[in-house]
Design a protein around this motif. Sequence first.
Motif, short mmCIF file in Angstrom:
data_model
loop_
_atom_site.label_atom_id
_atom_site.label_comp_id
_atom_site.label_asym_id
_atom_site.label_seq_id
_atom_site.Cartn_x
_atom_site.Cartn_y
_atom_site.Cartn_z
N LEU A 102 22.71 -78.90 23.19
CA LEU A 102 23.67 -78.15 24.00
C LEU A 102 24.80 -79.00 24.56
N GLY A 103 24.64 -80.31 24.53
CA GLY A 103 25.67 -81.20 25.07
C GLY A 103 25.64 -81.28 26.59
N THR A 104 24.50 -80.88 27.18
CA THR A 104 24.40 -80.89 28.64
C THR A 104 23.28 -81.81 29.11
N TRP A 105 23.46 -82.31 30.33
CA TRP A 105 22.44 -83.09 31.02
C TRP A 105 22.25 -82.43 32.37
N GLU A 106 21.07 -81.91 32.58
CA GLU A 106 20.74 -81.20 33.82
C GLU A 106 21.77 -80.11 34.12
N GLY A 107 22.15 -79.37 33.07
CA GLY A 107 23.03 -78.21 33.22
C GLY A 107 24.51 -78.48 33.18
N ASN A 108 24.92 -79.74 33.10
CA ASN A 108 26.35 -80.07 33.09
C ASN A 108 26.76 -80.66 31.75
N TYR A 109 27.89 -80.20 31.23
CA TYR A 109 28.41 -80.77 29.99
C TYR A 109 28.81 -82.22 30.24
N ILE A 110 28.55 -83.06 29.27
CA ILE A 110 28.91 -84.47 29.38
C ILE A 110 30.42 -84.61 29.30
N ASN A 111 31.03 -83.95 28.34
CA ASN A 111 32.48 -83.92 28.19
C ASN A 111 32.83 -82.77 27.24
N ASP A 112 34.10 -82.59 26.96
CA ASP A 112 34.52 -81.48 26.08
C ASP A 112 33.91 -81.60 24.69
N LEU A 113 33.83 -82.82 24.18
CA LEU A 113 33.29 -83.03 22.84
C LEU A 113 31.81 -82.66 22.78
N SER A 114 31.09 -82.88 23.87
CA SER A 114 29.65 -82.57 23.85
C SER A 114 29.41 -81.08 23.65
N TYR A 115 30.29 -80.24 24.18
CA TYR A 115 30.20 -78.79 23.93
C TYR A 115 30.48 -78.50 22.46
N GLN A 116 31.55 -79.07 21.94
CA GLN A 116 31.97 -78.79 20.56
C GLN A 116 30.97 -79.30 19.54
N GLU A 117 30.33 -80.42 19.81
CA GLU A 117 29.46 -81.06 18.82
C GLU A 117 27.98 -80.78 19.04
N GLY A 118 27.64 -79.86 19.94
CA GLY A 118 26.24 -79.51 20.16
C GLY A 118 25.58 -79.10 18.86
N LEU A 119 24.38 -79.56 18.64
CA LEU A 119 23.67 -79.26 17.39
C LEU A 119 23.35 -77.78 17.24
N VAL A 120 23.36 -77.07 18.35
CA VAL A 120 23.07 -75.64 18.32
C VAL A 120 24.00 -74.89 17.37
N TRP A 121 25.25 -75.32 17.30
CA TRP A 121 26.22 -74.64 16.43
C TRP A 121 25.84 -74.79 14.97
N ASN A 122 25.35 -75.96 14.57
CA ASN A 122 24.90 -76.16 13.18
C ASN A 122 23.70 -75.29 12.88
N VAL A 123 22.77 -75.23 13.81
CA VAL A 123 21.55 -74.44 13.60
C VAL A 123 21.90 -72.96 13.45
N MET A 124 22.87 -72.49 14.22
CA MET A 124 23.26 -71.08 14.17
C MET A 124 24.25 -70.78 13.07
N HIS A 125 24.71 -71.80 12.34
CA HIS A 125 25.76 -71.63 11.33
C HIS A 125 26.98 -70.96 11.97
N ALA A 126 27.35 -71.48 13.14
CA ALA A 126 28.46 -70.90 13.91
C ALA A 126 29.39 -72.02 14.36
N HIS A 127 30.37 -71.65 15.13
CA HIS A 127 31.29 -72.62 15.71
C HIS A 127 31.36 -72.37 17.21
N PRO A 128 31.69 -73.40 17.98
CA PRO A 128 31.78 -73.22 19.43
C PRO A 128 33.00 -72.37 19.78
N PRO A 129 32.79 -71.20 20.35
CA PRO A 129 33.92 -70.33 20.68
C PRO A 129 34.97 -71.03 21.54
N GLY A 130 36.20 -70.86 21.13
CA GLY A 130 37.32 -71.42 21.88
C GLY A 130 37.54 -72.90 21.68
#
Length: 148
Positions: A102-130
């Motif tokens: 998810l790119g988060t540590w204790e509920g907070n995103y590390i940075n903008d890239l951590s949201y975009q590069e979260g492994l969840v998007w690969n697993v879902m065959h999706a892209h991070p909205p926005g």
Amino acid sequence: MTTINKILNVDDYYFDVFMSISEALTGFSVNELQSTGLAETYYTYILGNLEAATFAEFLTVSKNVIENSYTPDQLRNAITAEIIADSGMNDMAGKIITLWYLGTWEGNYINDLSYQEGLVWNVMHAHPPGAKQPGYKSWNVQPVNSNS
């Protein structure tokens, strides 16, 4: 104290242990994790937001698990017995899995890239909205069928 000081360098052995245990916990290869561009960022972020001794203990246990496992089954069993069965180690493993997926540590995103590069998007065959669009004429390609 030597281990704690040594761990602060991303070029050392403990960074490799972090990457190897991350591979085992996430199911993504070290190369795939490195391709996010966030491996060093995550390692240093954990060091800055957690007691160094706690992280060192987790990495020491992880190192022993990895070094004493010769097959994927042995590795899974060792992770279950030595990391998942221990509440403190299990908590740390969960935080690392969440960090990669998810790119988060204790509920907070590390940075903008951590949201975009979260492994969840690969697993879902999706892209991070926005953040990372699928590309020109992507509407023309049939979506991945999760049943296939």
